[in-house]
Design an enzyme around this catalytic site. Sequence first.
Site, mmCIF file in Angstrom:
data_model
loop_
_atom_site.group_PDB
_atom_site.id
_atom_site.type_symbol
_atom_site.label_atom_id
_atom_site.label_comp_id
_atom_site.label_asym_id
_atom_site.label_seq_id
_atom_site.Cartn_x
_atom_site.Cartn_y
_atom_site.Cartn_z
ATOM 1 C CB SER A 178 -1.270 -0.229 0.952
ATOM 2 O OG SER A 178 -1.630 1.020 1.181
ATOM 3 C CG ASP A 273 -5.491 -1.445 -4.777
ATOM 4 O OD1 ASP A 273 -6.257 -1.014 -3.810
ATOM 5 O OD2 ASP A 273 -4.642 -1.601 -4.908
ATOM 6 C CG HIS A 340 -5.130 -2.464 -0.610
ATOM 7 N ND1 HIS A 340 -4.326 -2.314 -1.931
ATOM 8 C CD2 HIS A 340 -4.583 -2.069 0.438
ATOM 9 C CE1 HIS A 340 -3.917 -0.356 -1.366
ATOM 10 N NE2 HIS A 340 -3.731 -0.840 0.214
#
Length: 399
Positions: A178, A273, A340
């Site tokens: 991330s 995502d 994600h």
Amino acid sequence: MVDKRMSGFTERWFAMVVLVLMVVSANAFLVDLTLVEDAVAKGAVCLDGSPPGYHLSRGFGSGVNNWLVHFEGGSWCNNVTTCSARTKTRLGSSKYMIKQVDFSGLLGNNKARNPDFYNWNRIKVRYCDGASFTGDVEAVNPVDKLYFRGQRVFKAVIGDLMAKGMINAQQAVISGCSAGGLTSILHCDNFRALMPKTTKVKCLADAGFFIDVKDVSGAYHIRSFFNEVATLQQSVKNLPLACTEKLGTQCFFPQYLLPYIQTPLFLLNAGYDSWQIKNIVAPGVADPHGLWHNCKLDIKKCSPNQLETMQGFRLEMLNALKIFQNSASGGMFINSCYAHCQSEMQETWLANDSPKLNGLSIAEAVQNWYFGQGIVKETDCPYPCDSTCHNRVFTPKEY
């Protein structure tokens, strides 16, 4: 009679719970927190001025001189208010960081579950600066007392690891998830420059390919947000000049930075995502009536129109990656999952039912790319064609 039955049921239930806890305990691999205390004197500190930290699991055997440095994720803060709020959490202060974290996925120590990196020196760097380790502002406002020093933190952590043996690294990988994945992109060449010239260095970004797209209201919400982050922390001066002199703060987006990255880079990302769908495509500010609420919790609850928008997002991502397709040293694994971060969890990194593209798991694709066993540029077909996906289903509390 009822009491005996209930008693028997309770005993069996308790035994099952104990068994589950024993299995979890047996598989857990907890690694202690190390604070870089001497970084404070260099001004390399978290938002609140506390020392940065990381978790280090020492390498052994054939991996003793190999290093994997993985950066934690956790979004960003774009103004004094949001950054101040982070100082009361682990994302802005080492005072709130837990003393041990569980290493799994690409950080795990089990050869069967992580065959390529299990015996490397594996590090998880804690994220406490709010700008993917790019800020460096000398002045500290006496009122808010915020330190924007992520760039210094990056150098201080790498320096501390060098002193602990990374100076002798034969192989090294910088990775992240991330906002940490974005860190591994933004700092890919910086990491290469800090390492010995004899070290084989590559970069892996998991869920770090954030793209510059309009939200459902037609506004560039994420562009404005990233501009505020980069402006607040003066990040531009720590990004490639060849990019920033043309695009300024937009170079915070990986798609604009890719042409300037020289070090081999692998991009792992879900085509849908979940963080980007929730916060870039349909953020609350663009969806005041909450029409996207259920869709963002579970992709199976999306309407045909919402799915069409999400298909458009995937195509925008693939279009932004076109320039990367010609990279001789770059690798890519873009599956069509609603997820994600897929490298930190064992179930998605390497397991019997982990996501696959052309028969390759994520771990196997990274292995082929890193060790030069072939060009890896895997792109999935559109949702819902991929039955190997681990699509994320959120609860309202996670929303």
